[in-house]
Design a protein around this motif. Structure first.
Motif, PDB file in Angstrom:
ATOM      1  N   GLN B   6       0.912  -1.249   0.090  1.00  0.00           N
ATOM      2  CA  GLN B   6       0.074   0.026   0.127  1.00  0.00           C
ATOM      3  C   GLN B   6       0.801   1.309  -0.010  1.00  0.00           C
ATOM      4  OE1 GLN B   6      -3.009  -0.383   3.005  1.00  0.00           O
ATOM      5  NE2 GLN B   6      -3.710   1.765   2.862  1.00  0.00           N
ATOM      6  N   SER B   7       0.521   2.285  -0.801  1.00  0.00           N
ATOM      7  CA  SER B   7       1.100   3.460  -0.547  1.00  0.00           C
ATOM      8  C   SER B   7       0.310   4.465  -1.175  1.00  0.00           C
ATOM      9  CB  SER B   7       2.201   3.673  -2.012  1.00  0.00           C
ATOM     10  OG  SER B   7       1.879   3.352  -3.392  1.00  0.00           O
ATOM     11  N   PRO B   8       0.548   5.875  -0.440  1.00  0.00           N
ATOM     12  CA  PRO B   8       1.591   6.088   0.376  1.00  0.00           C
ATOM     13  C   PRO B   8       1.367   5.630   1.763  1.00  0.00           C
ATOM     14  CG  PRO B   8       0.284   8.076   0.120  1.00  0.00           C
ATOM     15  CD  PRO B   8      -0.316   7.055  -0.882  1.00  0.00           C
ATOM     16  N   GLN B   9       2.309   6.017   2.730  1.00  0.00           N
ATOM     17  CA  GLN B   9       2.099   5.644   4.058  1.00  0.00           C
ATOM     18  C   GLN B   9       1.075   6.489   4.834  1.00  0.00           C
ATOM     19  OE1 GLN B   9       6.262   4.729   5.327  1.00  0.00           O
ATOM     20  NE2 GLN B   9       5.475   2.711   5.735  1.00  0.00           N
ATOM     21  N   SER B  10       1.446   7.866   4.214  1.00  0.00           N
ATOM     22  CA  SER B  10       0.573   9.027   4.780  1.00  0.00           C
ATOM     23  C   SER B  10       0.181  10.182   3.979  1.00  0.00           C
ATOM     24  CB  SER B  10       1.299   9.558   6.223  1.00  0.00           C
ATOM     25  OG  SER B  10       2.528  10.099   5.767  1.00  0.00           O
ATOM     26  N   LEU B  11      -0.741  10.776   4.126  1.00  0.00           N
ATOM     27  CA  LEU B  11      -1.224  11.698   3.055  1.00  0.00           C
ATOM     28  C   LEU B  11      -1.976  12.797   3.652  1.00  0.00           C
ATOM     29  CD1 LEU B  11      -1.417  12.233  -0.041  1.00  0.00           C
ATOM     30  CD2 LEU B  11      -3.777  11.052   0.231  1.00  0.00           C
ATOM     31  N   ILE B  21      -5.291   6.513  -2.711  1.00  0.00           N
ATOM     32  CA  ILE B  21      -4.412   5.459  -2.228  1.00  0.00           C
ATOM     33  C   ILE B  21      -4.297   4.333  -2.871  1.00  0.00           C
ATOM     34  CG2 ILE B  21      -4.144   4.224   0.053  1.00  0.00           C
ATOM     35  CD1 ILE B  21      -6.535   5.723   1.248  1.00  0.00           C
ATOM     36  N   CYS B  23      -2.706   0.358  -4.055  1.00  0.00           N
ATOM     37  CA  CYS B  23      -2.317  -0.770  -3.436  1.00  0.00           C
ATOM     38  C   CYS B  23      -1.963  -1.626  -4.628  1.00  0.00           C
ATOM     39  CB  CYS B  23      -3.387  -1.494  -2.809  1.00  0.00           C
ATOM     40  SG  CYS B  23      -3.661  -1.064  -0.995  1.00  0.00           S
ATOM     41  N   THR B  87      -7.258   6.037   9.165  1.00  0.00           N
ATOM     42  CA  THR B  87      -6.346   5.072   8.366  1.00  0.00           C
ATOM     43  C   THR B  87      -7.103   4.275   7.638  1.00  0.00           C
ATOM     44  OG1 THR B  87      -4.704   5.387  10.350  1.00  0.00           O
ATOM     45  CG2 THR B  87      -4.607   3.624   8.971  1.00  0.00           C
ATOM     46  N   MET B 105      -2.897   3.465   5.611  1.00  0.00           N
ATOM     47  CA  MET B 105      -2.317   4.849   5.208  1.00  0.00           C
ATOM     48  C   MET B 105      -3.129   5.764   6.058  1.00  0.00           C
ATOM     49  SD  MET B 105      -3.035   7.195   2.224  1.00  0.00           S
ATOM     50  CE  MET B 105      -4.188   7.915   3.235  1.00  0.00           C
ATOM     51  N   LYS B 106      -2.353   6.680   6.883  1.00  0.00           N
ATOM     52  CA  LYS B 106      -2.957   7.766   7.664  1.00  0.00           C
ATOM     53  C   LYS B 106      -3.300   8.705   6.775  1.00  0.00           C
ATOM     54  CE  LYS B 106      -2.580  10.116  11.874  1.00  0.00           C
ATOM     55  NZ  LYS B 106      -1.693  10.676  12.927  1.00  0.00           N
TER      56      LYS B 106
END
Lengths: 114, 111
Positions: B6-11, B21, B23, B87, B105-106
């Motif tokens: 999964q990406s990004p880890q945060s946004l 988001i 995957c 998340t 991803m947060k």
């Protein structure tokens, strides 16, 4: 309809102890899955029970075990606790099949191992 | 071996913006792709899910896009709101086998 309930919500234990967590699924649901959630690893599958039988198992050591009762309620046990076992343990219930039917998660049990 | 990446880890996005988001999965036998939303202190809740026989599914402001050949699927949140701050987890499974989750991803939506 009541959701998935987990008890206790918070637990503090010391290394070497054992712990038992409880999960009551949504009424009528027969499948219960358990997950470990940590900041670094995300949601890791522990095991799934259906009609009192373990149907799927994740890659966790034998210290992690579980069972399901005839009323679909489930418990998981962790023996000889290690610091790395600190995590949020989530239970999810499904009517029949997790990959086909929606999984409903409980609020989790926050386990802290000191 | 991480089967679902999964990406990004945060946004961080502004209110009204689009959150995306992504995957990627490895197992071509996966046939169920759900997205879960988790608020602090709560368990994850199913947001929307897709099967590989369709390329897109929309529910309100949430859309899943699925690219079978690229082995990727994504969640688009249109008109993002501060209440969407949570998340988000993508997941995949095959038949009755276990769900495999991405690492999450947060999302933070600023007012």
């Amino acid at each position: 309809k009541a959701g998935v309930t987990q008890t206790p919500r918070y637990l503090i234990k010391t290394r070497g102890q054992q712990v038992t967590l409880s999960c009551s699924p949504i009424s009528g649901h027969r499948s219960v899955s358990w997950y470990q959630q940590t900041p670094g690893q995300g949601l890791q599958f522990l095991f799934e029970y259906f009609s009192e039988t373990q149907r799927n198992k994740g890659n966790f050591p034998g210290r992690f075990s579980g069972r399901q009762f005839s009323n679909s309620r489930s418990e998981m046990n962790v023996s000889t606790l290690e610091l790395g076992d600190s995590a949020l343990y989530l239970c999810a219930s499904t009517w029949l099949v997790p990959g086909t039917d929606t999984q409903y998660f409980g609020p989790g049990t926050r386990l802290t191992v000191l | 071996q991480q089967q679902v990446k999964q990406s990004p880890q945060s946004l961080i996005v502004q209110k009204g913006g689009i959150s995306i988001i992504n995957c990627a999965y490895e197992n071509t036998a996966f046939d169920y792709f759900p997205w879960y939303q988790q608020f602090p202190g709560k368990g994850p809740a199913l947001l929307i899910a897709i099967r590989p026989d369709v390329s897109e599914k929309k529910e309100g402001r949430f859309t899943i896009s699925f690219n079978k050949s690229a082995k990727q699927f994504s969640l688009h949140i249109m008109d993002s709101q501060p209440g969407d701050s949570a998340t988000y987890f993508c997941a995949a499974s095959r038949g009755s086998e276990k769900l495999v989750f991405g690492k999450g991803m947060k999302l933070t939506v600023n007012p």
